[in-house]
Motif scaffolding. Structure first.
Motif, PDB file in Angstrom:
ATOM      1  N   ASP A  39      -2.100 -49.009   4.367  1.00  0.00           N
ATOM      2  CA  ASP A  39      -1.811 -49.025   5.803  1.00  0.00           C
ATOM      3  C   ASP A  39      -2.032 -47.666   6.457  1.00  0.00           C
ATOM      4  OD1 ASP A  39       0.322 -47.509   4.906  1.00  0.00           O
ATOM      5  OD2 ASP A  39       1.884 -48.926   5.512  1.00  0.00           O
ATOM      6  N   GLY A  40      -2.516 -46.680   5.680  1.00  0.00           N
ATOM      7  CA  GLY A  40      -2.803 -45.349   6.219  1.00  0.00           C
ATOM      8  C   GLY A  40      -1.660 -44.371   6.106  1.00  0.00           C
ATOM      9  N   LYS A  74      -9.658 -44.654   3.534  1.00  0.00           N
ATOM     10  CA  LYS A  74      -9.961 -45.922   4.191  1.00  0.00           C
ATOM     11  C   LYS A  74     -11.281 -46.489   3.686  1.00  0.00           C
ATOM     12  CE  LYS A  74     -10.222 -47.972   8.825  1.00  0.00           C
ATOM     13  NZ  LYS A  74     -10.154 -47.682  10.290  1.00  0.00           N
ATOM     14  N   VAL A 118      -2.265 -41.929  -0.338  1.00  0.00           N
ATOM     15  CA  VAL A 118      -2.576 -42.646   0.897  1.00  0.00           C
ATOM     16  C   VAL A 118      -2.485 -44.135   0.616  1.00  0.00           C
ATOM     17  CG1 VAL A 118      -4.205 -42.960   2.783  1.00  0.00           C
ATOM     18  CG2 VAL A 118      -4.168 -40.779   1.539  1.00  0.00           C
ATOM     19  N   GLN A 175      -7.476 -39.096   4.717  1.00  0.00           N
ATOM     20  CA  GLN A 175      -7.120 -40.449   5.166  1.00  0.00           C
ATOM     21  C   GLN A 175      -8.367 -41.249   5.531  1.00  0.00           C
ATOM     22  OE1 GLN A 175      -4.031 -38.812   7.971  1.00  0.00           O
ATOM     23  NE2 GLN A 175      -2.941 -40.676   7.400  1.00  0.00           N
ATOM     24  N   GLU A 176      -9.323 -40.590   6.166  1.00  0.00           N
ATOM     25  CA  GLU A 176     -10.571 -41.269   6.538  1.00  0.00           C
ATOM     26  C   GLU A 176     -11.338 -41.711   5.296  1.00  0.00           C
ATOM     27  OE1 GLU A 176     -14.881 -39.855   8.291  1.00  0.00           O
ATOM     28  OE2 GLU A 176     -13.081 -38.874   9.083  1.00  0.00           O
TER      29      GLU A 176
END
Length: 317
Positions: free
Chosen positions: A43-44, A64, A40, A60-61
């Motif tokens: 930028d996601g 972040k 990941v 992904q969460e």
């Protein structure tokens, strides 16, 4: 096609970081297999996969959060049997544990070794030793029996295997293309320059032979796969004799059952017993009614994937 490990080193070499997400445990019918890896970026965007759907969304969460914290690692458990999974459309059941770690340029040495292992189709483990919020990451060839398992995360690398395609004709061309898509390192051999070159096989290693009757030592071992599709079956017998003297994990030869039986008779005359002949997949590929070169290639690569999955234990998972 670049592997996930080549992508990882390229990102780090460019001065960027990424979050590594890897399935380290699974129960029931959760998607993905242990060792599935996803990167990941900040930028996601993602490379690779850890099962799709809510699993990747959770990864992904969490990634972040790790970027926001400028470091750290997490293990998240995703239950795919409950209400949340049903609402997300993932009703397969089971649980999966995903390890996530923010990887920076300082971790380059371990990932360079992992890339090298991947390129050489080797096996080993990207090994994390966890100590509170900190960790160290190295690449190990084997499991340390004295390690404190509660504080170690291992991401296995199984190697995708090297595929040797004897014959650069229509079926060989399509097989090389599809095999590259699913991670095989592909080598194509032919005695015709027009049929074995980088222009025709940009995704493979082409080898121009002086003759099929004098094949070089290719170092074929049990991480290698052999597909025999020479022109008009002219050299299939010679190549099959060569293949049976190797430890290849898979040997497949194109042709009808009648042709196969005639070739097998010659093989027995050359000293190959029935156990050796039983190693050969012929007619080659899964029986899906394929007719065109592309369809035949799909059936061949599907059989290769099944053989590889069985060898690495993925079918059992």
């Amino acid at each position: 096609m670049q592997s996930i490990w080549e992508e990882a080193v390229e990102i780090l070499a460019g001065g960027e970081s990424f979050v590594l997400a890897a399935i380290v445990n699974r129960q029931g019918s959760a998607p993905g297999v242990i060792g599935s890896v996803m990167l990941v970026k900040e930028d996601g965007s993602i490379l690779g996969s850890v099962g799709g759907g809510s699993m990747e969304a959770k990864a992904q969460e969490t990634a972040k959060e790790l970027f926001a914290a400028s470091g750290g690692w997490r293990i998240v458990t995703i239950d795919l049997a409950g209400k949340d999974a049903a609402e997300a459309g993932m009703v397969c059941g089971g649980k999966a544990a995903i390890f996530l770690d923010l990887v920076t340029r300082s971790d380059m040495p371990a990932f360079e070794v992992a890339r090298g292992c991947d390129v050489e189709n080797g096996r080993g483990y990207l090994t994390y030793v966890l100590n509170g919020d900190s960790r160290t990451v190295t690449f190990t060839d084997d499991i340390d029996p004295n390690a404190d398992e509660e504080h170690v995360i291992r991401i296995p690398m199984r190697g995708n295997g090297t595929l040797f395609i004897f014959g650069g004709g229509h079926v060989g061309l399509e097989t090389a293309r599809i095999a590259d898509m699913v991670g095989f390192k592909t080598v194509v051999l032919d005695d015709r320059e027009d049929f074995v070159n980088l222009s025709r096989f940009p995704e493979a290693t082409p080898i121009l032979l002086e003759s099929f009757d004098d094949l070089p030592d290719l170092g074929i071992d049990d991480h290698c796969y052999i597909v025999i599709v020479t022109r008009g079956h002219l050299h299939d017998l010679t190549v099959l004799d060569y293949a049976l003297r190797t430890k290849a994990a898979y040997i497949g030869m194109i042709g009808s059952r009648r042709k196969r039986d005639l070739v097998y008779e010659r093989m027995q005359a050359l000293g190959h017993d029935q156990d050796a002949l039983d190693r050969v997949h012929s007619p080659i590929g899964l029986a899906i009614g394929s007719e065109t070169p592309a369809e035949i290639a799909v059936s061949i690569v599907a059989e290769l994937i099944r053989t590889r999955a069985d060898a690495t234990g993925r079918l059992a998972e």
